[in-house]
Write a protein that holds these residues in place. Structure first.
Motif, PDB file in Angstrom:
ATOM      1  N   GLU A  53       0.853  -1.192   0.000  1.00 17.70           N
ATOM      2  CA  GLU A  53       0.000   0.000   0.000  1.00 17.70           C
ATOM      3  C   GLU A  53       0.886   1.237   0.000  1.00 17.70           C
ATOM      4  O   GLU A  53       1.866   1.302   0.746  1.00 17.70           O
ATOM      5  CB  GLU A  53      -0.891   0.031   1.238  1.00 17.70           C
ATOM      6  N   ALA A  54       0.545   2.201  -0.832  1.00 15.52           N
ATOM      7  CA  ALA A  54       1.263   3.478  -0.834  1.00 15.52           C
ATOM      8  C   ALA A  54       0.750   4.318   0.337  1.00 15.52           C
ATOM      9  O   ALA A  54      -0.448   4.551   0.460  1.00 15.52           O
ATOM     10  CB  ALA A  54       1.043   4.205  -2.144  1.00 15.52           C
ATOM     11  N   VAL A  55       1.657   4.767   1.188  1.00 13.42           N
ATOM     12  CA  VAL A  55       1.305   5.608   2.323  1.00 13.42           C
ATOM     13  C   VAL A  55       1.414   7.073   1.921  1.00 13.42           C
ATOM     14  O   VAL A  55       0.547   7.882   2.235  1.00 13.42           O
ATOM     15  CB  VAL A  55       2.221   5.299   3.535  1.00 13.42           C
ATOM     16  N   SER A  56       2.499   7.409   1.213  1.00 14.39           N
ATOM     17  CA  SER A  56       2.663   8.773   0.706  1.00 14.39           C
ATOM     18  C   SER A  56       3.549   8.762  -0.537  1.00 14.39           C
ATOM     19  O   SER A  56       4.440   7.935  -0.665  1.00 14.39           O
ATOM     20  CB  SER A  56       3.246   9.704   1.769  1.00 14.39           C
ATOM     21  N   GLN A  61       9.179  17.054  -4.600  1.00 19.83           N
ATOM     22  CA  GLN A  61      10.280  17.476  -3.726  1.00 19.83           C
ATOM     23  C   GLN A  61      11.596  17.486  -4.499  1.00 19.83           C
ATOM     24  O   GLN A  61      11.704  16.883  -5.568  1.00 19.83           O
ATOM     25  CB  GLN A  61      10.422  16.510  -2.538  1.00 19.83           C
ATOM     26  N   ALA A  62      12.608  18.145  -3.925  1.00 24.16           N
ATOM     27  CA  ALA A  62      13.944  18.139  -4.532  1.00 24.16           C
ATOM     28  C   ALA A  62      14.443  16.699  -4.696  1.00 24.16           C
ATOM     29  O   ALA A  62      15.062  16.348  -5.698  1.00 24.16           O
ATOM     30  CB  ALA A  62      14.918  18.950  -3.684  1.00 24.16           C
ATOM     31  N   GLN A  63      14.187  15.858  -3.692  1.00 20.26           N
ATOM     32  CA  GLN A  63      14.486  14.433  -3.802  1.00 20.26           C
ATOM     33  C   GLN A  63      13.161  13.689  -3.617  1.00 20.26           C
ATOM     34  O   GLN A  63      12.675  13.537  -2.496  1.00 20.26           O
ATOM     35  CB  GLN A  63      15.505  13.976  -2.756  1.00 20.26           C
ATOM     36  N   PRO A  64      12.554  13.247  -4.727  1.00 20.24           N
ATOM     37  CA  PRO A  64      11.267  12.558  -4.643  1.00 20.24           C
ATOM     38  C   PRO A  64      11.326  11.363  -3.690  1.00 20.24           C
ATOM     39  O   PRO A  64      12.356  10.684  -3.581  1.00 20.24           O
ATOM     40  CB  PRO A  64      11.013  12.111  -6.079  1.00 20.24           C
ATOM     41  N   GLU A  65      10.199  11.134  -3.011  1.00 20.58           N
ATOM     42  CA  GLU A  65      10.142  10.093  -1.984  1.00 20.58           C
ATOM     43  C   GLU A  65       8.801   9.370  -2.054  1.00 20.58           C
ATOM     44  O   GLU A  65       7.770   9.981  -2.303  1.00 20.58           O
ATOM     45  CB  GLU A  65      10.295  10.743  -0.608  1.00 20.58           C
ATOM     46  N   VAL A  66       8.850   8.067  -1.817  1.00 19.12           N
ATOM     47  CA  VAL A  66       7.645   7.246  -1.720  1.00 19.12           C
ATOM     48  C   VAL A  66       7.758   6.433  -0.436  1.00 19.12           C
ATOM     49  O   VAL A  66       8.815   5.868  -0.148  1.00 19.12           O
ATOM     50  CB  VAL A  66       7.495   6.304  -2.940  1.00 19.12           C
ATOM     51  N   LYS A  99       4.534  -6.686   8.732  1.00 18.18           N
ATOM     52  CA  LYS A  99       4.321  -5.453   7.987  1.00 18.18           C
ATOM     53  C   LYS A  99       5.608  -4.653   8.056  1.00 18.18           C
ATOM     54  O   LYS A  99       6.212  -4.517   9.127  1.00 18.18           O
ATOM     55  CB  LYS A  99       3.177  -4.651   8.621  1.00 18.18           C
ATOM     56  N   LEU A 100       6.069  -4.158   6.911  1.00 20.79           N
ATOM     57  CA  LEU A 100       7.269  -3.343   6.851  1.00 20.79           C
ATOM     58  C   LEU A 100       6.924  -1.966   6.305  1.00 20.79           C
ATOM     59  O   LEU A 100       6.203  -1.852   5.316  1.00 20.79           O
ATOM     60  CB  LEU A 100       8.327  -3.981   5.952  1.00 20.79           C
ATOM     61  N   ALA A 101       7.436  -0.949   6.966  1.00 23.13           N
ATOM     62  CA  ALA A 101       7.293   0.429   6.489  1.00 23.13           C
ATOM     63  C   ALA A 101       8.550   0.748   5.689  1.00 23.13           C
ATOM     64  O   ALA A 101       9.656   0.760   6.240  1.00 23.13           O
ATOM     65  CB  ALA A 101       7.132   1.379   7.667  1.00 23.13           C
ATOM     66  N   SER A 102       8.392   0.980   4.391  1.00 18.94           N
ATOM     67  CA  SER A 102       9.531   1.184   3.492  1.00 18.94           C
ATOM     68  C   SER A 102       9.584   2.631   3.019  1.00 18.94           C
ATOM     69  O   SER A 102       8.555   3.244   2.748  1.00 18.94           O
ATOM     70  CB  SER A 102       9.405   0.273   2.269  1.00 18.94           C
ATOM     71  N   ARG A 103      10.798   3.148   2.899  1.00 17.93           N
ATOM     72  CA  ARG A 103      11.014   4.492   2.369  1.00 17.93           C
ATOM     73  C   ARG A 103      11.946   4.387   1.173  1.00 17.93           C
ATOM     74  O   ARG A 103      13.038   3.825   1.274  1.00 17.93           O
ATOM     75  CB  ARG A 103      11.625   5.392   3.441  1.00 17.93           C
TER      76      ARG A 103
END
Length: 128
Positions: A53-56, A61-66, A99-103
């Protein structure tokens, strides 16, 4: 990552970087692989992502983040002793689905400068 733990003595940091693993997360993976080697262990089997699931998503941003939340099934992974290939006894009380929170961040590769998505953190977020 699974390939690294299946043969931790053949650790190839550049292969991890090419696969998009970076920052603190690559240090964690390298440290875990070295711990397996020092302990005479290796891993068989692979983990499977069963749900994402996409959280954000911040692409402007200058450095795009998902940021993602992944449910990972590790039931096929087994840590084994290298000397006799027997499984290491483990406490199964924490289950095999986590469940893993990934950046992930979009950044240029060190060689070539092509931008790719790098996994820079993967933190336990409890059971699925």
């Amino acid at each position: 990552m699974d390939r690294t733990f299946m043969n931790p003595s053949a650790l190839d940091r550049s292969a991890l970087e090419k696969a998009g693993i970076g920052e603190a997360w690559i240090i964690t993976i390298v440290d875990q692989a070295r711990t397996l080697v020092r302990s005479g262990l290796y891993q068989t089997g692979t983990a499977q992502i069963t749900k994402t699931e996409a959280v954000s998503v911040k692409l402007e941003q200058a450095q795009p983040e998902v940021r993602l939340t992944n449910c990972v099934d590790s039931s096929k992974q087994v840590i084994r002793f290298k000397k006799d290939d027997k499984p290491v006894p483990v406490d199964p009380s924490d289950g095999t689905r986590h469940k893993l929170a990934s950046r992930l961040v979009l950044a240029p590769r060190a060689v070539g400068g092509q931008k790719v998505w790098f996994l820079i953190s993967d933190e336990d977020a409890g059971p699925c």
